[in-house]
Design a protein around this motif. Structure first.
Motif, PDB file in Angstrom:
ATOM      1  N   ASN A 197      15.784  14.987   9.887  1.00 12.74           N
ATOM      2  CA  ASN A 197      15.189  13.730  10.335  1.00 12.74           C
ATOM      3  C   ASN A 197      15.525  12.585   9.389  1.00 12.74           C
ATOM      4  N   ALA A 198      15.456  12.868   8.081  1.00 12.14           N
ATOM      5  CA  ALA A 198      15.763  11.841   7.083  1.00 12.14           C
ATOM      6  C   ALA A 198      17.238  11.454   7.134  1.00 12.14           C
ATOM      7  N   GLN A 199      18.109  12.433   7.325  1.00 13.17           N
ATOM      8  CA  GLN A 199      19.545  12.145   7.405  1.00 13.17           C
ATOM      9  C   GLN A 199      19.872  11.295   8.630  1.00 13.17           C
ATOM     10  N   GLY A 200      19.213  11.597   9.748  1.00 13.05           N
ATOM     11  CA  GLY A 200      19.448  10.804  10.951  1.00 13.05           C
ATOM     12  C   GLY A 200      18.998   9.365  10.778  1.00 13.05           C
ATOM     13  N   ALA A 201      17.819   9.185  10.177  1.00 14.13           N
ATOM     14  CA  ALA A 201      17.318   7.834   9.933  1.00 14.13           C
ATOM     15  C   ALA A 201      18.231   7.080   8.983  1.00 14.13           C
ATOM     16  N   LEU A 202      18.711   7.777   7.963  1.00 18.31           N
ATOM     17  CA  LEU A 202      19.626   7.158   6.998  1.00 18.31           C
ATOM     18  C   LEU A 202      20.924   6.734   7.671  1.00 18.31           C
ATOM     19  N   GLY A 203      21.443   7.585   8.555  1.00 16.00           N
ATOM     20  CA  GLY A 203      22.683   7.249   9.255  1.00 16.00           C
ATOM     21  C   GLY A 203      22.569   5.959  10.035  1.00 16.00           C
ATOM     22  N   LYS A 217       8.341  12.346   1.600  1.00 12.85           N
ATOM     23  CA  LYS A 217       7.658  11.780   2.769  1.00 12.85           C
ATOM     24  C   LYS A 217       7.194  10.353   2.484  1.00 12.85           C
ATOM     25  N   ALA A 218       6.713  10.126   1.268  1.00 11.07           N
ATOM     26  CA  ALA A 218       6.276   8.778   0.896  1.00 11.07           C
ATOM     27  C   ALA A 218       7.461   7.817   0.833  1.00 11.07           C
ATOM     28  N   HIS A 219       8.598   8.303   0.326  1.00 14.84           N
ATOM     29  CA  HIS A 219       9.813   7.476   0.312  1.00 14.84           C
ATOM     30  C   HIS A 219      10.199   7.074   1.739  1.00 14.84           C
ATOM     31  N   MET A 220      10.076   8.006   2.685  1.00 13.00           N
ATOM     32  CA  MET A 220      10.428   7.705   4.074  1.00 13.00           C
ATOM     33  C   MET A 220       9.481   6.664   4.667  1.00 13.00           C
ATOM     34  N   SER A 221       8.209   6.746   4.329  1.00  9.29           N
ATOM     35  CA  SER A 221       7.252   5.754   4.828  1.00  9.29           C
ATOM     36  C   SER A 221       7.598   4.357   4.310  1.00  9.29           C
ATOM     37  N   VAL A 222       7.940   4.286   3.034  1.00  4.94           N
ATOM     38  CA  VAL A 222       8.347   2.999   2.456  1.00  4.94           C
ATOM     39  C   VAL A 222       9.634   2.514   3.118  1.00  4.94           C
ATOM     40  N   ALA A 223      10.559   3.445   3.332  1.00  2.00           N
ATOM     41  CA  ALA A 223      11.835   3.088   3.952  1.00  2.00           C
ATOM     42  C   ALA A 223      11.635   2.512   5.343  1.00  2.00           C
ATOM     43  N   ASP A 267       0.829  -1.205   0.000  1.00  3.48           N
ATOM     44  CA  ASP A 267       0.000   0.000   0.000  1.00  3.48           C
ATOM     45  C   ASP A 267       0.868   1.261   0.000  1.00  3.48           C
ATOM     46  N   LEU A 268       1.950   1.247   0.777  1.00  6.94           N
ATOM     47  CA  LEU A 268       2.833   2.407   0.848  1.00  6.94           C
ATOM     48  C   LEU A 268       3.531   2.646  -0.487  1.00  6.94           C
ATOM     49  N   LYS A 269       3.932   1.577  -1.147  1.00  4.69           N
ATOM     50  CA  LYS A 269       4.580   1.714  -2.456  1.00  4.69           C
ATOM     51  C   LYS A 269       3.578   2.209  -3.495  1.00  4.69           C
ATOM     52  N   ARG A 270       2.333   1.796  -3.350  1.00  4.90           N
ATOM     53  CA  ARG A 270       1.290   2.278  -4.259  1.00  4.90           C
ATOM     54  C   ARG A 270       1.076   3.782  -4.044  1.00  4.90           C
ATOM     55  N   SER A 271       1.089   4.201  -2.792  1.00  4.60           N
ATOM     56  CA  SER A 271       0.934   5.630  -2.480  1.00  4.60           C
ATOM     57  C   SER A 271       2.101   6.431  -3.043  1.00  4.60           C
ATOM     58  N   LEU A 272       3.306   5.893  -2.895  1.00  3.40           N
ATOM     59  CA  LEU A 272       4.490   6.565  -3.437  1.00  3.40           C
ATOM     60  C   LEU A 272       4.345   6.760  -4.943  1.00  3.40           C
ATOM     61  N   ALA A 296       9.055   1.000   6.453  1.00  2.91           N
ATOM     62  CA  ALA A 296       8.453  -0.334   6.319  1.00  2.91           C
ATOM     63  C   ALA A 296       9.537  -1.371   6.024  1.00  2.91           C
ATOM     64  N   TYR A 297      10.493  -1.005   5.183  1.00  2.39           N
ATOM     65  CA  TYR A 297      11.612  -1.915   4.909  1.00  2.39           C
ATOM     66  C   TYR A 297      12.479  -2.100   6.155  1.00  2.39           C
ATOM     67  N   GLU A 298      12.595  -1.036   6.955  1.00  2.00           N
ATOM     68  CA  GLU A 298      13.314  -1.151   8.235  1.00  2.00           C
ATOM     69  C   GLU A 298      12.677  -2.222   9.112  1.00  2.00           C
ATOM     70  N   ASP A 299      11.364  -2.185   9.207  1.00  5.69           N
ATOM     71  CA  ASP A 299      10.647  -3.159  10.029  1.00  5.69           C
ATOM     72  C   ASP A 299      10.921  -4.584   9.556  1.00  5.69           C
ATOM     73  N   LEU A 300      11.149  -4.732   8.252  1.00  9.92           N
ATOM     74  CA  LEU A 300      11.443  -6.048   7.676  1.00  9.92           C
ATOM     75  C   LEU A 300      12.943  -6.359   7.719  1.00  9.92           C
ATOM     76  N   LYS A 301      13.729  -5.393   8.250  1.00  7.43           N
ATOM     77  CA  LYS A 301      15.191  -5.499   8.316  1.00  7.43           C
ATOM     78  C   LYS A 301      15.831  -5.645   6.936  1.00  7.43           C
ATOM     79  N   ASP A 302      15.170  -5.061   5.957  1.00  7.73           N
ATOM     80  CA  ASP A 302      15.742  -4.983   4.608  1.00  7.73           C
ATOM     81  C   ASP A 302      16.453  -3.636   4.516  1.00  7.73           C
ATOM     82  N   TRP A 303      17.649  -3.602   5.091  1.00  8.45           N
ATOM     83  CA  TRP A 303      18.361  -2.336   5.273  1.00  8.45           C
ATOM     84  C   TRP A 303      18.752  -1.691   3.944  1.00  8.45           C
ATOM     85  N   LYS A 304      19.092  -2.505   2.963  1.00  5.67           N
ATOM     86  CA  LYS A 304      19.536  -1.958   1.682  1.00  5.67           C
ATOM     87  C   LYS A 304      18.426  -1.178   0.997  1.00  5.67           C
TER      88      LYS A 304
END
Length: 223
Positions: free
Chosen positions: A70-76, A28-34, A6-11, A36-44
């Motif tokens: 905020n995005a830079q901190g999450a990316l780090g 913002k949509a990219h961050m939401s998708v990101a 759903d998040l990828k569809r929104s993006l 979600a991938y974090e939750d799945l531990k798909d770090w790449k």
């Protein structure tokens, strides 16, 4: 998994409807998708979406925007998971330099990023000269914490003490021992005033480090 779809569809919808120019809604949509991938531990994949978000935020909102920081901190943090310490350092430093300027400081986020920066410092990712770029931000943060505690935007408690302790540790690596001494003394004050939980071990740590820092100052080492 369904949520990610759903998040990828929104993006995709935001990308299709906002036109060819970068738009902060896409970031913002990219961050939401990101996340979600974090939750799945798909770090790449999380890092890929965060990098795109950072780039769009920088172009649409500017480097000083909280959204960019905020995005830079999450990316780090994600780059650390990918064992990319040099790239993580750049992202976390950029985030920290952004966050210290906010009108309403996020004490826990600053503490978290300062702690990660210190860990990178002690893992030989950086040199004292690299860390010295953070000295102006440490000075500004100290000033802003004081002002925002007076105004009531920042609560005066043990969390502020923990932030000052982490700031002191970064200052030590930058070889600014007098600054570290100041921060450690402030940390001790806040730990001593905290009544909701036991800060005894933190107080002991600060006092032990303070002894070492004062010895370096007496010997005329560093700043």
């Amino acid at each position: 998994e369904e949520g990610l779809v759903d998040l990828k569809r929104s993006l995709k919808w935001y990308q299709d409807t906002t036109g060819p120019k970068p738009h902060s809604l896409c970031a913002k949509a990219h961050m939401s998708v990101a996340h979600a991938y974090e939750d799945l531990k798909d770090w790449k994949k999380a890092a890929t979406h965060m990098e795109l978000a950072v780039d769009i935020f920088q172009k649409t909102c500017g480097n000083s925007s909280p959204l960019t920081g905020n995005a830079q901190g999450a990316l780090g943090k994600v780059l650390l998971e990918l064992n990319k310490p040099e790239a993580a350092w750049e992202a976390l430093v950029a985030a920290f330099e952004n966050e210290v300027k906010h009108d309403s400081l996020k004490v826990f986020t600053l503490f978290e990023h300062a702690t990660l920066i210190y860990k990178l410092c002690t893992s030989k990712t950086t040199s004292p000269k690299d860390v010295q770029v953070l000295v102006p931000s440490l000075m500004l943060l100290d000033e802003n914490i004081g002002q925002q505690m007076v105004s009531g935007l920042v609560k005066r408690d043990g969390n502020v003490g923990a932030l000052y302790k982490s700031m002191a540790e970064v200052a030590i690596v930058a070889q600014h021992y007098r600054m570290s001494n100041t921060f450690l003394c402030k940390a001790l004050t806040h730990f001593g005033e905290e009544k909701s939980f036991d800060c005894g071990s933190l107080i002991t740590e600060c006092r032990n480090v303070l002894v070492l820092v004062n010895d370096l100052i007496r010997k005329g080492i560093g700043n």
